[in-house]
Structures are given as structure tokens and as C-alpha cells.
Write an enzyme that holds these catalytic residues in place. Structure first.
Site, PDB file in Angstrom:
ATOM      1  N   ASP A   1       7.898   2.348  -6.941  1.00  0.00           N
ATOM      2  CA  ASP A   1       9.303   2.581  -7.263  1.00  0.00           C
ATOM      3  C   ASP A   1       9.719   1.709  -8.449  1.00  0.00           C
ATOM      4  O   ASP A   1       8.893   1.056  -9.089  1.00  0.00           O
ATOM      5  CB  ASP A   1      10.198   2.365  -6.031  1.00  0.00           C
TER       6      ASP A   1
ATOM      7  N   THR B   1      11.118  -1.078  -8.766  1.00  0.00           N
ATOM      8  CA  THR B   1      10.989  -2.536  -8.726  1.00  0.00           C
ATOM      9  C   THR B   1       9.673  -3.021  -9.311  1.00  0.00           C
ATOM     10  O   THR B   1       9.498  -4.229  -9.515  1.00  0.00           O
ATOM     11  CB  THR B   1      11.119  -3.072  -7.281  1.00  0.00           C
ATOM     12  N   ARG B   2       8.750  -2.113  -9.576  1.00  0.00           N
ATOM     13  CA  ARG B   2       7.464  -2.477 -10.180  1.00  0.00           C
ATOM     14  C   ARG B   2       7.392  -1.917 -11.600  1.00  0.00           C
ATOM     15  O   ARG B   2       7.571  -0.711 -11.799  1.00  0.00           O
ATOM     16  CB  ARG B   2       6.293  -1.926  -9.368  1.00  0.00           C
TER      17      ARG B   2
ATOM     18  N   HIS C   1      12.405  -0.148   0.629  1.00  0.00           N
ATOM     19  CA  HIS C   1      13.383  -0.037  -0.454  1.00  0.00           C
ATOM     20  C   HIS C   1      14.118   1.298  -0.378  1.00  0.00           C
ATOM     21  O   HIS C   1      13.659   2.242   0.261  1.00  0.00           O
ATOM     22  CB  HIS C   1      12.699  -0.163  -1.825  1.00  0.00           C
TER      23      HIS C   1
ATOM     24  N   HIS D   1       0.750 -11.419  -6.071  1.00  0.00           N
ATOM     25  CA  HIS D   1       1.700 -11.086  -5.006  1.00  0.00           C
ATOM     26  C   HIS D   1       1.775 -12.244  -4.037  1.00  0.00           C
ATOM     27  O   HIS D   1       0.758 -12.737  -3.567  1.00  0.00           O
ATOM     28  CB  HIS D   1       1.288  -9.809  -4.277  1.00  0.00           C
TER      29      HIS D   1
ATOM     30  N   LYS E   1      -1.834  -1.642  -0.924  1.00  0.00           N
ATOM     31  CA  LYS E   1      -0.415  -1.835  -0.629  1.00  0.00           C
ATOM     32  C   LYS E   1       0.427  -0.588  -0.900  1.00  0.00           C
ATOM     33  O   LYS E   1       1.538  -0.466  -0.380  1.00  0.00           O
ATOM     34  CB  LYS E   1       0.149  -3.014  -1.426  1.00  0.00           C
TER      35      LYS E   1
ATOM     36  N   HIS F   1       5.042  -7.973   8.220  1.00  0.00           N
ATOM     37  CA  HIS F   1       5.735  -9.083   7.581  1.00  0.00           C
ATOM     38  C   HIS F   1       6.188 -10.146   8.585  1.00  0.00           C
ATOM     39  O   HIS F   1       7.077 -10.947   8.277  1.00  0.00           O
ATOM     40  CB  HIS F   1       6.952  -8.570   6.808  1.00  0.00           C
TER      41      HIS F   1
ATOM     42  N   GLN G   1      14.258  -9.856  -4.318  1.00  0.00           N
ATOM     43  CA  GLN G   1      13.071  -9.923  -5.160  1.00  0.00           C
ATOM     44  C   GLN G   1      12.938 -11.275  -5.865  1.00  0.00           C
ATOM     45  O   GLN G   1      11.828 -11.715  -6.187  1.00  0.00           O
ATOM     46  CB  GLN G   1      13.089  -8.795  -6.192  1.00  0.00           C
TER      47      GLN G   1
END
Length: 436
Positions: free
Chosen positions: A67, A69-70, A101, A168, A178, A194, A290
Site C-alpha cells: 500500500d 505506506t511503502r 491499514h 524492518h 510479509k 504482533h 509509522q
């Protein structure tokens, strides 16, 4: 010494004391023809047959993408991949691995993939909160986890993972496995993945794959879901492709991680009293959630009782509603938060990001974790177990506020040593062995 710190789509200049250390990427040569490199990698992948052999007899391909965010350079990666698939299969769907997300907006899809790709291909956002989006797979991971993965992905004839390999802070490196886990799984699986059982292990950290429980769990889950081909890239700080790594799930990641290591590790002789860093700039620093990656990235080079000053735009605020509520509920009580999550089985939405922040708070404390941002009001920021930079100086403009906060931290620590990490979590910062 003047240094420019990544901040949103721009940079903030800050003057450091003489003798300060600056940790950056080593120079790395970008590929002259990324499209040709992708095409070549599809013909000769690592540890896997060529794409044309993998696609033989298949009709429906699913290409998993990241998405917004990368910062994956999809406009360079996707055209040669999709062109090859157009010759080999009847239908190709792009599946956005959102994890927890939000779904991508139409504008974000155009920005990421280009208008031609958006107009021509079916693009679906995974929804981890909708049970109808996932199916439970046969088998378990070695930790005993049930694996539930996107129905769209499982139903495809040809499964291809794409993305970016970079440091990461939990899984060692991003990319590869991932994209499936946690990218395409359900909320319950993401929460367990997590949880403290994984994250409190000291090997669950940036730049570490061997023995990393997050890496092991994600790899095993992705293998259960199936993956025909990985197409990952490594990029420099200008987002130019410096390597293409297509192949099997583990072979492609190992090669990409080795490449990333060759230019992103940077060391100092000893931990510093003050570290000035960033949330990585756009798009990574869109939220406080983030931004925690930049805090954790600075942890190996800050001395006990030292300070981390981080600049992050946070133009989309804190993050999810659940995350914001959790942070405010435990405002000023981060030690109690850790005790609570270790004692209970339930894993709350996004608690893991605060858990990672707590690792920084153990070293620096709330007073030593200072955030400079325009995106979150100071009164709200003060409830996130950090110190607003505005409380250390009266400046309103972010560049002046960053400088003012640094000056205040140095005034309280005469003779303090300083390290700057302008690109934040994109650098694997550490202390050199034996202080060399």
C-alpha cells in the site's frame, strides 16, 4: 555542521555541534534500465523456475502489491511484470496487502501504479477485519498459529508477491513473506503475530533474520499459503532501484537482504547522548504510528538516559482510532502498559506499535523522547508518551522548532555527543564492534 532531516515531502535543516556523527547510506549505483532488469529476473529467478514455466497451464494470476505506506517504485516494476503475464495468463488481479491499514484511495492507486495500470487491471484491497475475505488453511506454523489468508489470493492459479526489501524493526527486513503474513491475513492472526510472545524476543529487531521469531512465523505462514514467485527490489534514498530480486520465497529475500546490508548499515564508535532522526519522510511519516519505526531505529545508538529527537510530518495524525485510544489510555503509564500486555492473552489492535515505543522509553524516558511535528497538536502529542518539541522551545515553524528543541536538549547536557540519522529507519544504525 548543517544536516537536512527528512520530513514529509521535504527536509528540515538543523545545525549540529562540531564533531557530531551523521549516519547515512553508502553510495550505491542505481540500475540503468530497471524494466530490463525486472524482465531478466523473471527469466532467471533465484531458486525458482522461469515465470513462463510457472505460468504454464495457469489462467488467473494474483500479483500482491504494497500500500501507500511503502515507497515501492511500482511504475518501474509492474509494466514488465504485467506485460509478461498478459502473454501467459488470461486474467491478472492486483491485490493490495493492507494488513491492518485502511484501504487505498483511488488517488493513491494512481500515484502508486500509474493511471494506465489502474484503468486496465482489477485492483482489490484486502480487508483483515472482514472474515469473508479470508480462508483458514490446513496446517499450522511451528508456533502453533492458525493461518487465515485472503480468499482472493488462495483462489488464484499463479501467486506472485512484490514489494520492497528494507530494514524492518520487527521482522529484520520487509518484503517477501510479509506480503502474505501479515499483509493478507485476518485481524486475529495479525494481533497474535504482533504479540509480546514474538516482539519481546531480542532477535525480533531490524537487520536480523536468523532466529527472528517474526521472520520465522511469517515465512512459515507464507509457505502454507503458497507462493510461486517473489519479485522484490531494493532502492536508494532517491527511490531509484538498485537491485531486482525475483525467485523463491527464501532465496529472493536472502539475496535482497544481502544487497540492502551492503549499503544501509552505518555505525558509530559509541552510543550518543542525543540522537536526531526522522520518521523517514513521505510516505512513511504520514502517521505517528509509522513514526515509531524511526524511534526504534535510533535505539541502538542512543546512550542510556540519552535523548532521541525525531522529526515526522504526521500529516494524517496518530493512526487508527484503536491505536489513538490505547495511547491516550496509557498516557504517562508505559511501564504499566507493558506489564498488562505480558499478563494477558488478548492482543489489542495496534498495541504492538506502543510496545515498540516502550523499548525506546526504557532507554530514554518520556522526557528523552522528543517529537517535532506539525501534524498533531502539542496537547494531543503530550498524551502519546513523548515530549512535544514545542514544549522545549516556542518556535512554531517546524525547522526552527527542531533546532530549538535540539538546542534545549544540548543546554541540559553540556558536552553531549550527538548522532544524526537524517533518513531515520532506512538506515541500520549500530555501534561498531570494540568501538572501531
Amino acid at each position: 555542521m548543517r544536516v537536512e532531516i527528512a520530513y514529509g515531502r521535504g527536509r528540515l535543516a538543523v545545525e549540529l555541534p562540531a564533531g557530531s556523527a551523521v549516519l547515512r547510506h553508502r553510495p550505491v549505483e542505481p540500475l540503468a534500465d530497471p524494466a530490463a532488469a525486472v524482465a531478466a529476473a523473471l527469466r532467471q529467478p533465484l531458486g525458482a523456475p522461469p515465470l513462463r514455466e510457472l505460468a504454464a497451464g495457469r489462467r488467473r494470476a494474483c500479483v500482491v502489491v504494497s500500500d501507500i505506506t511503502r515507497p515501492v517504485p511500482y511504475r518501474a516494476i509492474l509494466p514488465p511484470l504485467l506485460e509478461a503475464l498478459d502473454r501467459l495468463v488470461e486474467h491478472t488481479t492486483l491485490l493490495v496487502a493492507t494488513g491492518t491499514h485502511r484501504a487505498s484511495t483511488a488517488a493513491e492507486k494512481r500515484e502508486m501504479f500509474g493511471p494506465e495500470v489502474v484503468a486496465r487491471y482489477r485492483i482489490v484491497d484486502h480487508d483483515s477485519r472482514d472474515p469473508s475475505h479470508v480462508v483458514e488453511l490446513a496446517g499450522r506454523t511451528s508456533s502453533g498459529s492458525v493461518v487465515r489468508v485472503s480468499r482472493e489470493y488462495v483462489g488464484a492459479d499463479l501467486k506472485i508477491l512484490t514489494g520492497l526489501v528494507e530494514p524492518h524493526f520487527m521482522a529484520g527486513y520487509s518484503g517477501g513473506r510479509k506480503a502474505v503474513f501479515p499483509g493478507l491475513t485476518d485481524l486475529r492472526s495479525i494481533q497474535r503475530f504482533h504479540g509480546p510472545r514474538f516482539l519481546e524476543d531480542p532477535r525480533a529487531t531490524s537487520g536480523v533474520l536468523e532466529g527472528n521469531p517474526c521472520h520465522i512465523e511469517a515465512t512459515e505462514a507464507a509457505a502454507l499459503a503458497g507462493c510461486d514467485l517473489v519479485v522484490n527490489v531494493a532502492v536508494d534514498l532517491e527511490r531509484r532501484i538498485v537491485g531486482v530480486f525475483a525467485g523463491g520465497l527464501e532465496a529472493a529475500l536472502a539475496a535482497a537482504a544481502a544487497k540492502v546490508d551492503s549499503f544501509c548499515r552505518a555505525t558509530v564508535a559509541a552510543p550518543a547522548d542525543v540522537v536526531v532522526t526522522s520518521g523517514g519522510g513521505y510516505p512513511l511519516d504520514k502517521t505517528f504510528y509509522q513514526t515509531v519505526k524511526g524511534m526504534v531505529g535510533a535505539l541502538p545508538v542512543v546512550a542510556a538516559g540519552g535523548a532521541i529527537l525525531i522529526a515526522s510530518a504526521c500529516n494524517e495524525g496518530i493512526g487508527s482510532r484503536e491505536y489513538a485510544e490505547l495511547m491516550c489510555r496509557y498516557a504517562g503509564r508505559h511501564e504499566q502498559f507493558v506489564r498488562d500486555i505480558v499478563a494477558r492473552e488478548e492482543v489489542e489492535q495496534d498495541q504492538w506499535e506502543f510496545e515498540e515505543q516502550c523499548k525506546v522509553l526504557r532507554r530514554a524516558g518520556v522526557a528523552g523522547l522528543v517529537v517535532c511535528t506539525d501534524g498533531i497538536p502539542p496537547e494531543t502529542l503530550g498524551r502519546l508518551s513523548v515530549t512535544p518539541a514545542s514544549s522545549l522551545c516556542g518556535a512554531r515553524e517546524p525547522e526552527r522548532r527542531l533546532q530549538g528543541a535540539l538546542d534545549a536538549l544540548l543546554a541540559a547536557r553540556p558536552g553531549a555527543s550527538v548522532v544524526a540519522i537524517p533518513e531515520g529507519p532506512y538506515v541500520l544504525a549500530g555501534v561498531a564492534p570494540d568501538g572501531q
